[in-house]
Design an enzyme around this catalytic site. Structure first.
Site, short mmCIF file in Angstrom:
data_model
loop_
_atom_site.label_atom_id
_atom_site.label_comp_id
_atom_site.label_asym_id
_atom_site.label_seq_id
_atom_site.Cartn_x
_atom_site.Cartn_y
_atom_site.Cartn_z
N GLU A 1 -12.68 2.74 5.00
CA GLU A 1 -11.57 2.96 5.93
C GLU A 1 -11.43 4.46 6.18
OE1 GLU A 1 -6.91 1.58 6.52
OE2 GLU A 1 -7.52 2.79 4.81
N GLU B 1 0.82 -1.22 0.00
CA GLU B 1 0.00 0.00 0.00
C GLU B 1 0.85 1.26 0.00
OE1 GLU B 1 -3.55 1.99 2.74
OE2 GLU B 1 -2.28 0.43 3.58
#
Length: 273
Positions: free
Chosen positions: A252, A153
């Site tokens: 998120e 990520e």
């Protein structure tokens, strides 16, 4: 729970914080989610078997499935953003892989987010890159034995210390470069982080869809609900759908209010379709 054609999961490390952590899985189920994800829920990379099994049992009783889980992050509150690139944390990560596999075997989780770690002047760039690649390979082998996948990520520049992966290209340089012999390492497409770093979300979503294994949503500025900021979230999701992304999209973000009340952004879309 769906949005623009995608099944949504709830990141219980950021959503449902009105209740204690272990109660958030059931809270997500009551709110309509069938899937959740989480950061590593323990301070230690290698908790006891009883702790791991207790966590897994809580998830299994909650009525939701655990779709994704972070590897050990280090001390997030103190500024750590993963430990893979730190040569002195190799044993911690190795132990965490074993713990992760135990949770995965109980819960069915098969996607695992491994943060690279921040650059540190205690080691040379080569030493840190070597440590990171070794850690990623070890993680991929560990979870690969159960059909798992490692996610890499990018993070927002300026908010995560000297974290070196900032764009999708930074991750793809690893996946298509020194890790190109691995078939279970993929890009985590985080709309918030990539958008903050100036990445063209729509073009990148379309061009890299076959390399994306997971998507996370938050708006910017503020990391709030979709619609609270200026990122082209709907257009990005539409591009992913048009390009054939088959996976889950995770919420998120930091809710502006109580989590369930703040889910109106989903319900408004559902009423309009």
């Amino acid at each position: 729970m769906e949005y623009r054609g995608f099944e949504l999961s709830a990141n219980v490390s950021m959503l449902f914080t009105e209740v204690p952590y272990l109660e958030r899985f059931a809270a997500a189920a009551r709110a309509g989610f069938t899937m959740v994800e989480s950061r590593w829920p323990f301070d230690s990379p290698a908790p006891s078997t009883a702790e791991l099994d207790g966590f897994s049992s809580t998830v299994l009783r909650s009525g939701v499935s655990l779709n994704a889980l972070n590897f050990y992050l280090g001390d997030l509150a103190a500024g750590d953003r993963g430990v893979a690139s730190h040569p002195d944390r190799a044993d911690d990560l190795a132990a965490n892989i074993d713990a992760m596999v135990r949770v995965a075997e109980r819960t069915g989780t098969r996607q695992f987010n491994l943060l690279y770690g921040q650059l540190d002047d205690r080691w040379t760039p080569v030493e840190q890159a070597t440590a990171a690649l070794t850690s990623i390979r070890r993680a991929a082998a560990g979870v690969g034995a159960i059909g798992g996948r490692v996610l890499l990520e990018p993070l927002t520049e300026g908010q995560n210390g000297r974290y070196p992966l900032l764009t999708a290209d930074d991750v793809m340089d690893l996946i298509d470069g020194p890790l190109d012999d691995l078939d279970n390492v993929s890009l985590l497409f985080d709309v918030f982080h990539l958008g903050n770093n100036g990445v063209d979300l729509i073009t990148t979503a379309s061009s890299l869809v076959s390399r994306i294994a997971h998507v996370q949503l938050a708006d910017s500025p503020g990391r709030g609900e979709p619609g609270s900021g200026t990122l082209p979230i709907d257009a990005t999701l539409d591009a992913l759908r048009a390009a054939g992304y088959p996976g889950v999209v995770a919420c998120e973000y930091h809710p502006a209010t109580e989590t369930t009340a703040g889910l109106s952004w989903i319900k408004d879309q559902q009423r309009s379709t």
